[in-house]
Design an enzyme around this catalytic site. Structure first.
Site, PDB file in Angstrom:
ATOM      1  N   ARG A 101      27.690 -31.868   9.553  1.00  0.00           N
ATOM      2  CA  ARG A 101      28.994 -31.352   9.135  1.00  0.00           C
ATOM      3  C   ARG A 101      29.908 -30.977  10.290  1.00  0.00           C
ATOM      4  O   ARG A 101      31.080 -31.324  10.301  1.00  0.00           O
ATOM      5  CB  ARG A 101      28.789 -30.104   8.273  1.00  0.00           C
ATOM      6  CG  ARG A 101      28.297 -30.397   6.902  1.00  0.00           C
ATOM      7  CD  ARG A 101      28.128 -29.110   6.113  1.00  0.00           C
ATOM      8  NE  ARG A 101      27.613 -29.425   4.777  1.00  0.00           N
ATOM      9  CZ  ARG A 101      27.311 -28.513   3.860  1.00  0.00           C
ATOM     10  NH1 ARG A 101      27.452 -27.229   4.129  1.00  0.00           N
ATOM     11  NH2 ARG A 101      26.865 -28.877   2.679  1.00  0.00           N
ATOM     12  N   SER A 134      31.817 -33.613  -2.711  1.00  0.00           N
ATOM     13  CA  SER A 134      30.423 -33.657  -2.256  1.00  0.00           C
ATOM     14  C   SER A 134      30.278 -34.495  -0.989  1.00  0.00           C
ATOM     15  O   SER A 134      30.893 -35.534  -0.814  1.00  0.00           O
ATOM     16  CB  SER A 134      29.526 -34.227  -3.343  1.00  0.00           C
ATOM     17  OG  SER A 134      28.266 -34.481  -2.788  1.00  0.00           O
ATOM     18  N   ALA A 164      23.654 -12.973  -5.683  1.00  0.00           N
ATOM     19  CA  ALA A 164      22.912 -11.874  -5.080  1.00  0.00           C
ATOM     20  C   ALA A 164      23.105 -10.585  -5.876  1.00  0.00           C
ATOM     21  O   ALA A 164      22.135  -9.915  -6.230  1.00  0.00           O
ATOM     22  CB  ALA A 164      23.348 -11.689  -3.628  1.00  0.00           C
ATOM     23  N   GLY A 165      24.328 -10.246  -6.173  1.00  0.00           N
ATOM     24  CA  GLY A 165      24.622  -8.982  -6.845  1.00  0.00           C
ATOM     25  C   GLY A 165      24.045  -8.904  -8.244  1.00  0.00           C
ATOM     26  O   GLY A 165      23.417  -7.911  -8.623  1.00  0.00           O
ATOM     27  N   LEU A 208      22.561 -20.718  -2.177  1.00  0.00           N
ATOM     28  CA  LEU A 208      22.069 -20.244  -3.470  1.00  0.00           C
ATOM     29  C   LEU A 208      20.689 -19.626  -3.292  1.00  0.00           C
ATOM     30  O   LEU A 208      20.366 -18.579  -3.851  1.00  0.00           O
ATOM     31  CB  LEU A 208      21.999 -21.409  -4.462  1.00  0.00           C
ATOM     32  CG  LEU A 208      23.321 -22.140  -4.713  1.00  0.00           C
ATOM     33  CD1 LEU A 208      23.122 -23.259  -5.735  1.00  0.00           C
ATOM     34  CD2 LEU A 208      24.385 -21.178  -5.210  1.00  0.00           C
ATOM     35  N   ARG A 250      24.847 -23.132   8.352  1.00  0.00           N
ATOM     36  CA  ARG A 250      24.006 -23.121   7.164  1.00  0.00           C
ATOM     37  C   ARG A 250      23.745 -24.538   6.693  1.00  0.00           C
ATOM     38  O   ARG A 250      24.658 -25.360   6.669  1.00  0.00           O
ATOM     39  CB  ARG A 250      24.683 -22.317   6.047  1.00  0.00           C
ATOM     40  CG  ARG A 250      23.862 -22.253   4.778  1.00  0.00           C
ATOM     41  CD  ARG A 250      24.520 -21.422   3.713  1.00  0.00           C
ATOM     42  NE  ARG A 250      25.780 -21.986   3.254  1.00  0.00           N
ATOM     43  CZ  ARG A 250      25.898 -23.038   2.450  1.00  0.00           C
ATOM     44  NH1 ARG A 250      24.825 -23.671   2.025  1.00  0.00           N
ATOM     45  NH2 ARG A 250      27.084 -23.462   2.078  1.00  0.00           N
TER      46      ARG A 250
END
Lengths: 221, 638, 252
Positions: free
Chosen positions: B331, B285, B45-46, B442, B436
């Protein structure tokens, strides 16, 4: 980017090193080795070769000039690169322990310097001195063969020549493969045929050159 | 007194963003260079925001505590990035991505923001491909997609197992391009210590040069925080060691509301803790659950090696409890159930805090070669860390903190309740609700940085008036003095425990009481204990060295001091939200079968906490969530 | 199974503006399952509580991807294992009672900041000269407009895996940054998106690399052994090709 910057960039310098080295290898070292082999066929053939070489003076001079330029460029760039690399590398204090770097690669500046010393001595020994005269097919020619035999009666000389041919071998074995990679042809780390060929050529050339003084020495016993 | 105004544009969902872009005020190109914007953080983001704003002509100052902007933890993201391109022709669309994200977030996100995120997703892929990011390709040369949890379509773009790295290096390249051009001034090894507020506007920061220890003042017209999540409050998490909540926390203390701090995502397949010395956790993963079977011994305290436990004495608890989804439950369920069996004393491994993930059956069925082709690199990573061979002994896994959905409250423009202060990426709360979905972090970071913020920040810059202030303003002097005082106090304690020691104590308390499952009694206990730990910290911490030097212990202490305060707000929020939703499971709020039970009647809102002073209770503001497009429904995975 | 080992550490300590020196520490009771950096954490905790300053070392993700960590361990960058960063090196590879020498990455272009921390910002400055494709946000065409051969995309990815840790420079007997620069140049040389800026990119990046005091490559391949991501020297050959081509074309 101007020409000067390109030439003196890290890759530019190495390209010049590789190119000057390859010129010497192709135009001087290989023909010279071919000539030397004729020594094995006796005085007549060898002296006749030397005589023919004399008749090609314009070409020989051309090559000699090219050699002088190549040697100068090679040495200038070699010294520059080596000095720059010394500055860039901050010496580590602990022992370095990987085996990737070959002895030949490590000794490039040393073997290069040795070759320079050798060239000077070699010129003094054979090229820049009056040569004895002999007769061949009714002509008067320089007795290079005899000069050579004469030189190598002394064991000190033989040892010097053989030792310095080891330097030539070491130098070539890294130089050839490295030049190829510098030109942008991929030379892999492991199992590379180019690396192998480079070593074989180096060993072959160094031993062919080294065998002349030995045979000459044995011949006079 | 803060009033939450989300400033959601009018009009149909699909047109809100387009309309909004037209309606926001623009800054004339010639005037852009007169505005200075500070961007804190150089993650996805930055970096993307700093580069893009510089392209537009703003003077950007970018800050990172790392030695290079390329180190940010976005780099560790493995899986991929979602986009609604519908290249596989499997029925995907912007609407479906929006729908999946709202539903996956358990109806606790703001619809308009999520829709915009889905809209931007395609632009991100276009831009990243143009940047030369080597996404996976098909033999025909076109982009490859794979599927990911929580979606029935294949919409994930990936670059091997290093998608985050590649996207970050793309943004890093863009940032370097702007640095070269002079649009961005980069400040590396510089940590933000405080936000400076003048006349109610965020007008700058106090930063610390981490090499010399010098405190520096930076003035600007707007400050953008892109400083990531607060997962490290737990001490052990999959976050990088330096990730922290300090910038967000300082912003909170200066007037920005903190939203939903109780939402944390706990990833089920991490390598378990193996000792006291452990510094962080490593994620494996999630795809492993496709072929691995999760089990624990039926007997409590069964210490036999896995291979000696006969089939009849094993409990494949996920397959038993969720026959239709089995090992592939979402999850949060997988994580919670692992905790449950370990709490029962049936956990395995030296610490009893692990469950088996067994590939024996899959190897028998598919052959070792097949398994190796699919998971070889993961097995190798597991072997490297644990020195065990997952081909012959079952893997051991345990859940770990991984992402935080909560963050600074922002409006549709991504501005916090402190005018001139923006929050983008993981540090804001906006897009993921209470949970999420995979491959969405990303996407959000880049959407915010490349496409949203550069379009919305003009509105503020064009419509606000800025008094001319310099770094000699008293607000800077005050902030700097306060920062210096805090650092000096930390150094002066000179106690007998290390910073990590306190951090571990806080972390394990939170993990126990505010981790995968929470209940009122536990949260109340934590609320009592946190101030005690904080007090002990300030009385007995040992921070060696000085403030005028590179001092990693001091950096850490300063961050942990903020975690000590933040933790309290997090627990408070968890206590207040007496429903279960997404990553927040309240034991009091579950169905008869033990599943999470949302309470839309009473909790369909965003909790935004306002700081009221050090000894005062924070004030809770509620932003009601309205769902026009996606209808509220309960999840079921039976 | 894990066990406990004891080690003697010889660690480089250096303060800002001072000469450095080795100091010796005992690391007792180290779990063989701990990572190398976790071992340093333990030592640092002991140093802290005994009133000494802990060893400064750089680290962040501890998953082998951020590129922060790295020291010379017994003379090898990142320690002894191929394709492994220091944070992923585990103590089970050391013997009980062993002496471990730890010093910072050494190169003139990487001045020591403190203890094991060096300044690698020179690498970023090389990237700033063209280690990217100059596309502004909003410029991009539809992503699938240009197909890219799978093999090329894979090769570009091989090059793009570089984590910028600087091990190649520290391992190079000449302190050269060729492998680092080559990986970036080649990534964009392989992909069609990178072609418009190709000549300028290689010229500028090489010029910057030289200017920053990195040495000259002598094709000894120590870098490739040191690289924790397995970046291959084929990238260096490609960089040389790019350089030759760019200069022969005499493009501005």
């Amino acid at each position: 980017m101007d020409i000067k910057q390109t030439v003196f960039s890290s890759i530019g310098q190495k390209l010049l090193l590789a190119t000057s080295g390859l010129i010497m290898f192709l135009l001087f070292l290989i023909p010279h080795m071919g000539g030397n082999i004729l020594f094995l066929f006796g005085p007549d053939i060898f002296n006749s070769y030397a005589e023919h070489l004399h008749q090609l003076v314009p070409i020989v001079i051309g090559i000699e000039v090219l050699m002088m330029v190549s040697i100068s460029v090679h040495m200038f760039m070699g010294i520059r690169v080596a000095l720059e690399n010394r500055t860039a590398h901050d010496k580590r204090l602990s022992q370095k322990s990987t085996k990737e770097r070959s002895l030949a690669a490590r000794l490039m500046p040393v073997s290069g310097g040795m070759i320079f010393i050798f060239i000077i001595k070699h010129l003094l020994d054979f090229t820049l001195r009056a040569k004895p005269v002999t007769e061949l097919h009714g002509h008067e020619v320089n007795d290079v063969y005899g000069m050579l035999l004469d030189k190598f009666t002394q064991p000190g000389h033989v040892i010097f020549y053989v030792l310095f041919m080891v330097a030539v071998g070491l130098h070539l074995s890294h130089a050839l493969q490295s030049a190829v990679q510098t030109y942008g042809v991929y030379v892999p780390r492991k199992g590379s045929r180019i690396k192998l060929l480079s070593k074989l050529i180096a060993i072959g050339m160094a031993s062919t050159f080294a065998i002349i003084p030995i045979i000459a020495f044995l011949h006079t016993r | 007194m803060v009033k939450l105004d989300a400033r959601i544009p009018d009009g149909p969902m699909a047109e809100k963003w387009t309309n909004h872009k037209f309606k926001v005020k623009l800054v004339n190109p010639a005037n852009k260079r007169k505005h200075k914007v500070i961007v804190v953080g150089t993650g996805l983001a930055g970096a993307s925001a700093a580069a893009t704003m510089s392209e537009l002509g703003y003077q950007v100052h970018s800050f990172t505590y790392s030695d290079s902007p390329r180190r940010a933890h976005s780099i560790a993201a493995q899986g991929g990035i979602n986009a609604a391109k519908n290249y596989p022709n499997d029925g995907d669309s912007i609407y479906r991505l929006f729908y999946d994200t709202v539903k996956g977030g358990d109806f606790r996100s703001r619809e308009a923001n999520v829709y915009r995120l889905a809209e931007c997703s395609n632009l991100i892929i276009d831009h990243c491909v143009a940047q030369g990011i080597p996404f996976a390709r098909e033999y025909g040369g076109y982009l490859a997609n794979r599927s990911f949890g929580g979606a029935q379509v294949s919409r994930t773009f990936y670059a091997r197992g290093q998608t985050g790295q590649q996207l970050l290096l793309g943004a890093f390249g863009a940032l370097q391009k702007e640095i070269k051009k002079g649009g961005v001034k980069m400040h590396t090894r510089t940590e933000v210590i405080d936000i400076v507020v003048i006349d109610g506007q965020a007008r700058g920061i106090i930063a610390r040069n981490l090499v010399t220890g010098e405190l520096t003042r930076h003035v600007a017209d707007a400050v953008v925080l892109a400083t990531g999540g607060y997962g490290n409050v737990f001490f052990l998490s999959t976050n990088a060691m330096n990730c922290n909540a300090s910038a967000a926390w300082r912003a909170y203390k200066k007037g920005a509301c903190f939203a939903n701090p109780c939402y944390t995502q706990i990833h089920p397949t991490c390598i378990p803790v193996h000792g006291e010395y452990q510094s962080k956790l490593t994620l494996m993963s999630e795809s492993l659950r496709n072929d691995g079977r999760i089990w624990v011994p039926k007997q409590k305290g069964d210490k036999r090696p896995a291979n000696e436990i006969p089939e009849a004495e094993r409990d494949y608890y996920l397959e038993r409890k969720y026959p239709s989804f089995g090992n592939l439950v979402p999850r949060d369920l997988a994580s919670r159930n692992a905790k449950q069996v370990c709490d029962e004393g049936r956990g395995v491994g030296p610490t009893g805090q692990a469950v088996y993930l067994d590939f024996a059956e899959a190897i028998q069925r598919l052959g070792r070669d097949n398994i190796e082709a699919k998971y070889g690199n993961l097995f190798e990573m597991y072997n490297r860390i644990t020195d065990e061979d997952p081909y012959t002994t079952p893997m051991m896994i345990y859940p770990a903190v991984h992402y935080t959905m909560g963050g600074l409250w922002v409006d549709y423009n991504l501005m916090t309740t402190l005018p001139g202060l923006y929050a983008i990426g993981e540090v804001n709360f906006s897009d993921h609700g209470a949970n999420r979905l995979g491959a969405s972090a990303l996407m959000q970071g880049l959407a915010d940085g490349y496409f949203v913020l550069p379009n919305t920040i003009n509105d503020y810059l064009a419509s606000s008036s800025f008094t001319k202030v310099g770094t000699d303003h008293e607000a800077f002097a005050e902030s700097e003095a306060a920062a210096k005082d805090k650092l000096d106090r930390l150094l002066a304690v000179n106690g007998s425990r290390t910073v990590d020691d306190f951090h571990k104590e806080l972390g394990s308390l939170l993990w126990e009481k505010c981790g995968m499952a929470r209940n009122e009694a536990g949260l109340k206990e934590a609320l009592e204990r946190i101030p005690q730990i904080r007090k002990a910290f300030w009385e007995n911490v040992n921070v060696p060295g000085s403030a005028d030097d590179l001092n990693q212990a001091l950096e850490k202490a300063n961050r942990v001091a903020d975690f000590m305060e933040f933790a309290e707000l997090m627990v408070k929020d968890a206590l207040e939200r007496a429903e279960s939703c997404g990553g927040h499971f309240r034991e009091e709020s579950q169905t008869e079968e033990g599943e999470a039970l949302r309470d839309d009647e009473n909790f369909c809102y965003v909790s935004a906490w306002e700081f009221k002073g050090l000894d005062q209770e924070p004030e809770l503001h509620k932003e009601a969530l309205e769902f026009e497009e996606v209808h509220l429904s309960q999840r079921s995975y039976k | 199974m894990s066990k406990k080992i004891s080690l003697t550490l010889k660690v480089w300590r250096q303060n800002r503006g001072e000469e450095g020196r080795f100091e010796t520490y005992q690391a007792g009771n180290i779990d063989t399952d701990a990572s190398f950096l976790e071992m340093l954490d333990v030592v640092n905790d002991e140093l802290t509580l005994s009133g000494k300053e802990p060893i400064a070392f750089e680290h962040d993700c501890r998953e082998g991807i951020c590129g922060c960590c790295g020291s010379l361990v017994n003379g090898k960058t990142h320690g002894s294992h191929e394709r492994t960063t220091l944070c992923q090196l585990h103590m089970r590879h050391f013997k009980d009672g062993e002496m471990i020498v730890i010093e910072p990455f050494r190169a003139t272009a990487f001045p020591v900041i403190k203890d094991l921390i060096v300044d690698r910002s020179a690498l970023d400055r090389i990237i700033a000269e063209g280690g990217y494709i100059s596309v502004k946000t909003g410029n991009a065409p539809e992503a699938s407009t240009t197909p890219v051969k799978k093999a090329l995309a894979e090769a570009a990815m091989d090059a793009a895996e570089c984590i910028g840790c600087g091990a190649c420079v520290a391992a190079c007997p000449n302190g050269a940054a060729m492998l680092f620069t080559a990986a970036k140049v080649n990534q964009y040389a392989l992909l069609p998106q990178g072609h418009p800026e190709r000549a300028q990119r290689v010229k500028n990046m090489v010029a910057k690399m030289d200017e920053l005091g990195f040495g000259n490559c002598s094709n000894e391949y120590e870098c490739a052994v040191a690289c924790p991501k397995g970046i291959d020297v084929k990238n260096i050959a490609a960089l040389n090709r790019e350089f030759i081509k760019a200069n022969l074309k005499c493009e501005k």
